[in-house]
Design an enzyme around this catalytic site. Sequence first.
Site, PDB file in Angstrom:
ATOM      1  N   SER A 235     139.283 111.147  77.881  1.00 44.94           N
ATOM      2  CA  SER A 235     138.148 110.600  77.124  1.00 44.94           C
ATOM      3  C   SER A 235     137.472 111.579  76.176  1.00 44.94           C
ATOM      4  CB  SER A 235     137.099 110.029  78.087  1.00 44.94           C
ATOM      5  OG  SER A 235     137.515 108.786  78.584  1.00 44.94           O
TER       6      SER A 235
ATOM      7  N   LYS B 237     137.024 110.497  72.643  1.00 50.08           N
ATOM      8  CA  LYS B 237     135.886 109.757  72.088  1.00 50.08           C
ATOM      9  C   LYS B 237     135.019 110.621  71.173  1.00 50.08           C
ATOM     10  CE  LYS B 237     135.628 106.394  75.867  1.00 50.08           C
ATOM     11  NZ  LYS B 237     136.324 106.939  77.038  1.00 50.08           N
TER      12      LYS B 237
ATOM     13  N   SER C  42     130.845 107.299  78.735  1.00 55.84           N
ATOM     14  CA  SER C  42     132.259 107.319  78.342  1.00 55.84           C
ATOM     15  C   SER C  42     132.855 105.920  78.342  1.00 55.84           C
ATOM     16  CB  SER C  42     133.062 108.240  79.271  1.00 55.84           C
ATOM     17  OG  SER C  42     134.306 108.559  78.722  1.00 55.84           O
TER      18      SER C  42
ATOM     19  N   LYS D 215     131.453 116.482  75.904  1.00 59.42           N
ATOM     20  CA  LYS D 215     132.143 115.290  76.406  1.00 59.42           C
ATOM     21  C   LYS D 215     133.078 115.618  77.562  1.00 59.42           C
ATOM     22  CE  LYS D 215     133.125 110.947  76.386  1.00 59.42           C
ATOM     23  NZ  LYS D 215     133.352 111.081  77.844  1.00 59.42           N
TER      24      LYS D 215
END
Length: 381
Positions: free
Chosen positions: A59, A62, A114, A221
């Site tokens: 993820s 993203k 997320s 992130k």
Amino acid sequence: MKRSILCILISAVILVCCAPSAGAASVPTISAKAAILIDAQTGKVISGKNQYDRLPMASTTKIMSALLLMESGDLDTEFRVDNTAILVEGSSMGLCPDDVVTKRALCYGMLLPSGNDAANETAFLLAGSGEKFADMMNKRAEKLGMRDTHFVTPSGLHDDDHYSTAYDMALLTREALKNETFREICGTAKAKLQFGNPPYERWLVNTNKLLSLCDGCIGVKTGFTDEAGRCLVSAVERNGVTLICVTLNDPNDWNDHIRLYNYGFSKVKSVDPGLDLSDIYVNVAGGDTGKIRVMPAEIPKYTSVNGSVPKATYEAAVEKFIYAPVAKGKKAGVVRYYSDGVLIGTSDLIAAEECGAVIKEYKPGLDDKIVDWIKSIIKKE
């Protein structure tokens, strides 16, 4: 006996000579399959481990999806979600069919909990499909110099052809942190948003525990899939220097990032570049002087890595001229700053002094004299 004593003395001398100097930090041993630590200002690598190996990045994908959405503009206009796009497995921001949402909410949804639903909605919103959005992602990656990256999904759900490197993800993050909206959202521990049908308030919580575990953490992130393992991209700011750390497939990512930052900040320092920008002028039209001096609104500090003195240079782009009157502080151009040839920032050039306008004495021309003569005749009649 004498020989034994001599051997002990020689061994002691070797230990003293080879021992690290007091206060010197050594590169920490970490459990990540790949990792990198860079200076955000210049992109210089401070520490790396298999940083060019192509690996799934889960993820942390993203980061790219959110950046593209932010750059598309119009973040606060409400719209209805695509009911097909939000049907996706994994983590979610809680989107339901026919929900009313904004681009800004989707950004929070991607960067905090997320949300795969937020990432998919972003893809359909900007490109009409996941495949076309992947093309957008890959084109942007190419422009950023991410030579070992290939995007397939907007969320980071596993695909054998979806991969990046620790180095490339650091490049992406360095670019993303230049975006003030990205910087603000990714550093938010939790946010209260309003969306739904009808919209109602709810809280989104950031999965990035490093925000509270590591001094000066400003984002960025987390990521996880069975195939990618634990992935983490983070950024920390201390004493005017920002460092970016990326670990891929790291079962001990929180601690590894903290150790890498403690090491990294022992190797960097914010220094005055010593630039002299006192001899830049702009021409003034209609002023009581032909030109005035301009100065930069700000001069950034430069990052010194491992004691190296960065080569500080600048390029000033001044307007051809500005009109009088000129107030002190009026914008008159732009200056770009470089460190060892790498662009690190820009600043406005502003007037360092005031300049008044010249008021010319009015002198009637021939046309004015003719008009006055005709007026005088009319008055006599």
